[in-house]
Design a protein around this motif. Structure first.
Motif, PDB file in Angstrom:
ATOM      1  N   ASN A 132     -23.065  -0.236  24.057  1.00 28.91           N
ATOM      2  CA  ASN A 132     -23.259   1.216  24.189  1.00 28.91           C
ATOM      3  C   ASN A 132     -22.280   1.857  25.169  1.00 28.91           C
ATOM      4  O   ASN A 132     -21.591   2.823  24.820  1.00 28.91           O
ATOM      5  N   VAL A 135     -18.513   1.699  23.872  1.00 29.91           N
ATOM      6  CA  VAL A 135     -18.185   2.729  22.887  1.00 29.91           C
ATOM      7  C   VAL A 135     -18.072   4.095  23.555  1.00 29.91           C
ATOM      8  O   VAL A 135     -17.181   4.891  23.241  1.00 29.91           O
ATOM      9  N   ALA A 136     -18.963   4.370  24.510  1.00 30.46           N
ATOM     10  CA  ALA A 136     -18.940   5.670  25.195  1.00 30.46           C
ATOM     11  C   ALA A 136     -17.646   5.852  25.985  1.00 30.46           C
ATOM     12  O   ALA A 136     -17.079   6.948  26.045  1.00 30.46           O
ATOM     13  N   LEU A 148     -20.778   7.594  19.830  1.00 33.53           N
ATOM     14  CA  LEU A 148     -22.046   6.872  19.816  1.00 33.53           C
ATOM     15  C   LEU A 148     -22.925   7.304  18.637  1.00 33.53           C
ATOM     16  O   LEU A 148     -23.649   6.493  18.067  1.00 33.53           O
ATOM     17  N   GLN A 152     -24.304   4.798  15.932  1.00 35.76           N
ATOM     18  CA  GLN A 152     -25.742   4.734  15.669  1.00 35.76           C
ATOM     19  C   GLN A 152     -26.052   4.975  14.194  1.00 35.76           C
ATOM     20  O   GLN A 152     -27.067   4.502  13.672  1.00 35.76           O
ATOM     21  N   PRO A 338     -28.007   8.382  21.403  1.00 35.79           N
ATOM     22  CA  PRO A 338     -26.627   8.330  21.888  1.00 35.79           C
ATOM     23  C   PRO A 338     -26.260   9.491  22.802  1.00 35.79           C
ATOM     24  O   PRO A 338     -25.462   9.323  23.727  1.00 35.79           O
ATOM     25  N   THR A 342     -25.058   8.975  26.689  1.00 35.19           N
ATOM     26  CA  THR A 342     -23.743   9.374  27.219  1.00 35.19           C
ATOM     27  C   THR A 342     -23.874  10.376  28.363  1.00 35.19           C
ATOM     28  O   THR A 342     -23.098  10.333  29.316  1.00 35.19           O
ATOM     29  N   SER A 356     -26.363   1.282  32.316  1.00 36.91           N
ATOM     30  CA  SER A 356     -26.676   0.975  30.931  1.00 36.91           C
ATOM     31  C   SER A 356     -27.896   0.061  30.852  1.00 36.91           C
ATOM     32  O   SER A 356     -28.754   0.203  29.979  1.00 36.91           O
TER      33      SER A 356
END
Length: 417
Positions: A132, A135-136, A148, A152, A338, A342, A356
């Motif tokens: 997660n 990707v952010a 995200l 998702q 998501p 973020t 996270s």
């Protein structure tokens, strides 16, 4: 006064980051697929071991319990070994959990199934804590929510396909007899274990961008994550969002069976539930585009408002209007995880892994809110019990517009790839 990048720089740019994102989406598919298999596993184990509903629900408690217990350790692990090695560790842990299903089925021991499920879920947790934030961070901050949301959406695709896989290989293998039923899970979970190991080897050889954290005057590795209000409020937001989404889905079959709502049988009601999850998948693709054009806080606030309106409608109506109103909530659920994620990890720098972990730990809301809604349903009615997720969305709307804001000293200029 010099400004500091809001996310750490990558040793790569352009096409490399696009390739890395494509690789990451495979992980989102994997944990969506594995999570959805619980919907098949629960009724299968209930029949195979003659369990009560409470005993069968231990499957979900073990799964969500792993998020709560493992997430903080996973965050610290990522800080030590990095995101890519964390992903490989998560995949290998999932493979181990899947492999335990074979001896569990061979000796027909439900407790061993639960142990395997906990280990499997621990691997999924490590995977989420790694993937997660990766990707952010894999690009400009302004498009983090969009990335995200798209990832998702692939997660939702896995969620949609898994029941077909489980129904074919688990229920399709049942020929009668308790022992045969228990052994029906051996082949599909061995296939999954093998797939996880192959994927781990693939990530071992992939040349992905390496994320390097640099301390800033405001964020240091020895800071406490609890001093970051947007993160703490975001963790509660994740807790309530996951709880609301799971809680609504858990009650739909019973709700649609009520005479004044739709009067459907279980088979018909189950088919209608697919629209709830399908709406989330469609909404994530739409959300990926919207959050590139509109500030994520406004998209999140609007979706929370729409979910509240739909739940108020279903509580105060009947027939198809009540049914489609609650189904429609799935579409507006789509961008919440998501986007909250973020917003919560912005500006954490070297604390991103630990932050996270806290956010993934909050996924335990999926085990708590359904119990609360169940108490309301038993005390008043199933229809009125939807006030529980409605209150959760009220908080999410507040978080979008107020709770997600950071102090001016933490506002930093993003670096584009």
């Amino acid at each position: 006064m010099a400004t500091v990048p809001n996310h750490p720089p990558l040793r790569s740019a352009g096409n490399a980051s696009h390739f890395a994102f494509a690789a990451m989406t495979s992980l989102f598919f994997i944990w969506g697929f594995i999570t959805a298999l619980n919907d098949i596993l629960i009724p299968h184990l209930k029949a195979a071991f003659s369990l009560t509903y409470t005993q069968a629900m231990l499957v979900q408690f073990c799964f969500f319990g792993a998020y709560f217990i493992v997430s903080p350790f996973a965050g610290k692990l990522i800080e030590r070994i990095g995101y890519i090695r964390g992903i490989i560790t998560g995949l290998c842990t999932i493979a181990l959990g899947c492999a335990i299903f074979y001896p569990a089925a061979e000796i027909a021991l439900y407790g061993l199934f639960l142990l395997g499920l906990f280990i499997l879920a621990a691997g999924v947790t490590i995977l989420q804590v790694s993937a997660n934030p990766y990707v952010a961070i894999l690009g400009p901050e302004r498009t983090a929510a969009s990335r995200l949301n798209l990832a998702q959406a692939i997660n939702s695709l896995g969620h949609t396909l898994a029941p077909l896989f489980g129904a074919a290989l688990i229920f399709g293998a049942l020929q009668g007899g308790e022992a045969v039923g228990a052994r029906a899970v051996q082949l599909p979970y061995l296939i999954l274990a093998g797939a996880m190991l192959v994927t781990a080897v693939g990530f071992l050889f992939l040349k992905l961008p390496v994320i390097e954290h640099h301390d800033t005057p405001d964020v240091h590795a020895n800071d406490s994550i609890w001093s970051h209000k947007a993160l703490v409020f975001g963790a509660l937001g994740i807790f309530l969002y996951v709880g609301a989404e799971v809680s609504i889905g858990s009650f739909l079959v019973n709700y649609f069976a009520q005479p004044h709502i739709a009067g459907l049988n279980e088979h018909q009601a189950s088919q209608m539930v697919s629209y709830y999850w399908g709406g989330a998948m469609v909404g994530r693709f739409v959300g990926a585009a919207l959050t590139r054009m509109i500030a994520p806080i406004y998209v999140l606030a609007t979706n929370a408002l729409m979910a509240i309106v739909l739940l108020i409608t279903t509580i105060n109506s009947s027939g198809e209007l009540a049914m489609w109103s609650v189904i429609g909530v799935g579409f507006f659920n789509s961008i919440m995880f998501p986007t909250i994620f973020t917003l919560a990890i912005r500006g954490l720098g070297p604390l991103t892994g630990r932050g996270s972990g806290l956010l993934c730990q909050a996924i335990v809301g999926g085990a708590i809110l359904p119990l609360i809604q169940g108490l309301v349903a038993d005390s008043v009615s199933v229809q009125f019990s939807f006030i529980v997720p409605m209150l959760a969305y009220l908080y999410i709307g507040w978080y979008a517009l107020v709770g997600s804001k950071r102090p001016a000293r933490q506002m930093e200029v993003p670096v584009s790839l």
